[in-house]
Design a protein around this motif. Structure first.
Motif, short mmCIF file in Angstrom:
data_model
loop_
_atom_site.label_atom_id
_atom_site.label_comp_id
_atom_site.label_asym_id
_atom_site.label_seq_id
_atom_site.Cartn_x
_atom_site.Cartn_y
_atom_site.Cartn_z
N LEU A 244 0.69 -1.18 0.04
CA LEU A 244 -0.06 0.02 -0.03
C LEU A 244 0.86 1.23 -0.11
O LEU A 244 0.59 2.10 -0.82
CB LEU A 244 -1.00 0.01 1.17
CG LEU A 244 -2.04 -1.07 1.21
CD1 LEU A 244 -3.11 -0.76 2.09
CD2 LEU A 244 -2.55 -1.43 -0.11
N ALA A 245 1.89 1.29 0.92
CA ALA A 245 2.81 2.44 0.81
C ALA A 245 3.24 2.59 -0.64
O ALA A 245 3.75 3.85 -1.14
CB ALA A 245 3.91 2.31 1.67
N ALA A 246 3.64 1.43 -1.49
CA ALA A 246 4.21 1.58 -2.79
C ALA A 246 3.45 2.30 -3.61
O ALA A 246 3.59 3.05 -4.50
CB ALA A 246 4.84 0.33 -3.27
N GLU A 247 1.85 1.76 -3.58
CA GLU A 247 0.85 2.39 -4.42
C GLU A 247 0.66 4.03 -4.17
O GLU A 247 0.48 4.71 -5.10
CB GLU A 247 -0.51 1.82 -4.14
CG GLU A 247 -0.62 0.25 -4.36
CD GLU A 247 -2.02 -0.08 -4.07
OE1 GLU A 247 -2.81 0.55 -3.68
OE2 GLU A 247 -2.14 -1.35 -4.20
N MET A 248 0.90 4.48 -2.79
CA MET A 248 0.75 5.81 -2.68
C MET A 248 1.93 6.60 -3.06
O MET A 248 1.80 7.70 -3.71
CB MET A 248 0.91 6.06 -0.92
CG MET A 248 -0.25 5.55 -0.21
SD MET A 248 0.05 5.44 1.63
CE MET A 248 0.23 7.19 2.21
N GLU A 249 3.13 6.27 -3.16
CA GLU A 249 4.44 6.68 -3.72
C GLU A 249 4.18 6.64 -5.28
O GLU A 249 4.38 7.74 -5.73
CB GLU A 249 5.62 5.80 -3.34
CG GLU A 249 7.01 6.43 -3.82
CD GLU A 249 8.11 5.39 -3.38
OE1 GLU A 249 8.93 5.16 -4.16
OE2 GLU A 249 8.02 5.06 -2.13
#
Length: 359
Positions: A244-249
Motif C-alpha cells: 500500500l505504501a508503494a501504491e501511494m508513492e
C-alpha cells in the motif's frame, strides 16, 4: 476573541459570530464563525512570537498561491490573521486511517498522495510567485526555504550519539554532510510543509489539504517520502499492509513525472527517495531521542497513537537498509542494539482501519 472576530469581520465585510474553536496550536487560533448571511468561514489568527509570525507568512503566502487548500477570503497582516472558506466538517485522513473502514482508508490515502503530487506538479513554475507573496506578508522572519533544518540535524546527530555512549561509525560525518544539503535543490516543488494525515480533509469533493504554516519549495523526494515511510514527521504512524505504501508513492510520482521527466527513471527516483528517507530518519532521531527517557504517546490527546520509542525503533529498523549510506545504516543498527534493545517497545501494529487484514 472579540478583537479577532471584529478584525476578521471587517476584513470580509460582514459581522461574524458564534466562534467554535477547531483546535489550533501554540502558534495559532482556528475558529469556525457564522456570517450575518447564514454561512460560515474559518478564521485563523496567529501569535506575535517569531515562530508564529513565520507561520502566518507561510500560511498567507502559500494559500494565496491558490493551487491547493481553502480559498483565501482576506488577509490582515497587522493582527495577523486570515479568513478562508469553510471546507466543512469532513473527517481527516488521520480519522479515516484510525477508523474501521478499510475501503475508505484505501481511497483516502491514494487521494492524499495524488493531491500532493498534483499540487507539486502545478507549482513547479511558480516559485518566484511564492517569493513575491512571501514578501507581501513578510513579518521579518526567514522563509522555510532558508531554514537550514537538514544541516542542523546533521550536526546534532553525532552529539546525541556521544551522549548515548555510541561511537560514530567511520564516514558518518561525510554522509550526514551529503544529506544535510538535501532540502530543496533536487527537483523542487511546492509543499504545504506539514503534509501529515490530520492536515488532509476527506471531503465529498475529494481530499483537501489544510495547514500551510510551513509552506515552501523543497525537493519532491522529501514530500514523496511521506508516502514511503509513512508519514515522515507525523504522530499518526502505524504499519500499512504490504504494497500500500508503494501504491501511494507511485500515485504521487505519476503526477510529478509530467513536469520532471527524469523522475520516470527508476535509478534517479530510488536514489532520491533513499536520501530523503535518510534525511527524515535523522530528523526523527534528533527530535525524539532526547525525549525517550520516559516514553510516552506521540500525540497529547489522539488515541490510538504510537509511543516515541515505537516510532524511533521502526524508523531505525527501516533505515538499516540504506545501502548508499553505510555509516548511517550502521548508526541505526547501533541505536537498535544499544538503545532500543533496552526498551520494551512493541512493534508498530497495522493502522486500525486495516487491522483485520494480514500483513
Amino acid at each position: 476573541m472579540d478583537s479577532i472576530l471584529r478584525a476578521a469581520g471587517e476584513l470580509v465585510g460582514t459581522e461574524l459570530s458564534g466562534p467554535v474553536d477547531l483546535g489550533g496550536s501554540a502558534r495559532s487560533t482556528v475558529l469556525r464563525c457564522q456570517t450575518a448571511g447564514g454561512g460560515s468561514v474559518i478564521v485563523k489568527a496567529f501569535g506575535d512570537d517569531p515562530g508564529s509570525l513565520r507561520c502566518f507568512t507561510a500560511e498567507a503566502a502559500g494559500l494565496s498561491l491558490a493551487i491547493a487548500g481553502p480559498e483565501v477570503l482576506g488577509v490582515d497582516p497587522e493582527v495577523p490573521l486570515l479568513v478562508t472558506a469553510d471546507l466543512g466538517d469532513a473527517p481527516t485522513l488521520a480519522d479515516v486511517l484510525l477508523g474501521d473502514d478499510p475501503a475508505g482508508a484505501e481511497s483516502g490515502r491514494l487521494g492524499w498522495s495524488r493531491e500532493l503530487g498534483a499540487l507539486a506538479a502545478a507549482s513547479v513554475h511558480r516559485r518566484a510567485e511564492l517569493a513575491r507573496l512571501w514578501s507581501r506578508y513578510d513579518k521579518g522572519m526567514p522563509s522555510w526555504e532558508d531554514e537550514p533544518w537538514t544541516a542542523r540535524n546533521a550536526a546534532a546527530l553525532p552529539v546525541l550519539l556521544g551522549g548515548a555512549g555510541i561511537p560514530c561509525p567511520a564516514g558518518l560525518d561525510e554522509e550526514l554532510s551529503a544529506i544535510g544539503t538535501a532540502g530543496g535543490s533536487a527537483y523542487p516543488a511546492f509543499t504545504p510543509g506539514d503534509t501529515c494525515p490530520d492536515n488532509c480533509l476527506i471531503t465529498p469533493a475529494g481530499p483537501r489539504l489544510i495547514d500551510f504554516e510551513a509552506a515552501c519549495y523543497q525537493s519532491v523526494f522529501l514530500t514523496a517520502a511521506y508516502c514511503r515511510m509513512p508519514f515522515s514527521s507525523c504522530w499518526c504512524v502505524f504499519v500499512l499492509p504490504p504494497g500500500l505504501a508503494a501504491e501511494m508513492e507511485q500515485a504521487y510520482r505519476a503526477e510529478i513525472v509530467g513536469v520532471y521527466p527524469a523522475l520516470a527513471g527508476d535509478e534517479v527516483w530510488e536514489a532520491g527517495m533513499r536520501r530523503a528517507t535518510a534525511v527524515w530518519t535523522v530528523d526523527a532521531t534528533v527530535r525524539l531521542l532526547p525525549r525517550v527517557v520516559e516514553d510516552g504517546p506521540l500525540h497529547r490527546t489522539r488515541r490510538p497513537v504510537p509511543t516515541r520509542r515505537q516510532v524511533l525503533a521502526h524508523r531505525w529498523r527501516t533505515a538499516t537498509g540504506l545501502e548508499e549510506f553505510p555509516a548511517i545504516a550502521e548508526t541505526m543498527r547501533l541505536l537498535l542494539r544499544e538503545v532500543a534493545g533496552a526498551w520494551e517497545a512493541a512493534p508498530l501494529p497495522l493502522y486500525p482501519a486495516f487491522g483485520n487484514r494480514g500483513r
